[in-house]
Design an enzyme around this catalytic site. Sequence first.
Site, short mmCIF file in Angstrom:
data_model
loop_
_atom_site.label_atom_id
_atom_site.label_comp_id
_atom_site.label_asym_id
_atom_site.label_seq_id
_atom_site.Cartn_x
_atom_site.Cartn_y
_atom_site.Cartn_z
N GLU A 1 0.82 -1.24 -0.01
CA GLU A 1 0.01 0.18 -0.12
C GLU A 1 0.81 1.22 0.16
OE1 GLU A 1 -3.15 2.09 3.22
OE2 GLU A 1 -1.65 0.42 3.69
N TRP A 2 0.55 2.15 -0.85
CA TRP A 2 1.28 3.54 -0.68
C TRP A 2 0.68 4.31 0.38
CZ3 TRP A 2 5.32 5.73 -2.73
CH2 TRP A 2 5.66 7.12 -2.76
N LEU A 3 1.62 4.86 1.20
CA LEU A 3 1.11 5.77 2.47
C LEU A 3 1.99 7.11 2.16
CD1 LEU A 3 1.37 3.40 5.42
CD2 LEU A 3 -0.52 4.12 4.33
N ASP B 1 13.51 -4.97 13.27
CA ASP B 1 14.35 -4.17 12.68
C ASP B 1 14.07 -2.75 12.67
OD1 ASP B 1 16.45 -3.45 11.12
OD2 ASP B 1 16.05 -3.95 9.33
#
Length: 208
Positions: A92-94, A196
């Site tokens: 998904e693009w955020l 991480d």
Amino acid sequence: MNRTFFGEIVRRIDPGFRLASCEPVTGGCIHEAWQVTGGSRRYFVKTAAAARLPMFAAEAEGLRALAATKAVRVPAVLDWGCLEGKAFLILEWLPLTGRDGDADARLGECLARLHRVPQPRYGWPCDNFIGATPQPNGFADDWIAFWRQRRLGYQLALAARQGYGGKIQELGERLLVNLDALFSGHRVVPSLLHGDLWSGNAASEPFW
């Protein structure tokens, strides 16, 4: 990168997608990262050599586990695989922005909720990676044994195989022997961690 590649992989999840642009974006130093757009639809895509597909598979599994807790916002995993000798991961693009004090405070609250998600045992169902370095997992019932064998001990052995035998190696090996004393009286509870977490793995969304 061939534009056709991006159109083909996105149409696996979005059959009506028509590629308008694919622009490189920042996204770490191991893989290439892209903003892929078509009309009002936008995706975040990571690419690498096909041999690195296991890294994307492990990342996808970890993101889905984090998302399932509803404790911290992570991008939705949409697809991963290989095409034309390239591995890819579609997320998904955020519309992320930099963090400020309020965002960091909110992140701390989210991580605290995440760390309260109990787990039955220490470890993870499969091995994964820290950066590009393989990280052995598997399950264990004893925290000190897990840390000694699969975290600190593994890193020290890896360093030794690379020819490092300096002071940190010596101190690390002493620590391995004395881990039981270090954790004496402390009960470690298995919980879900973001393994991480560094500054490049955290940002804020505009509504924060």
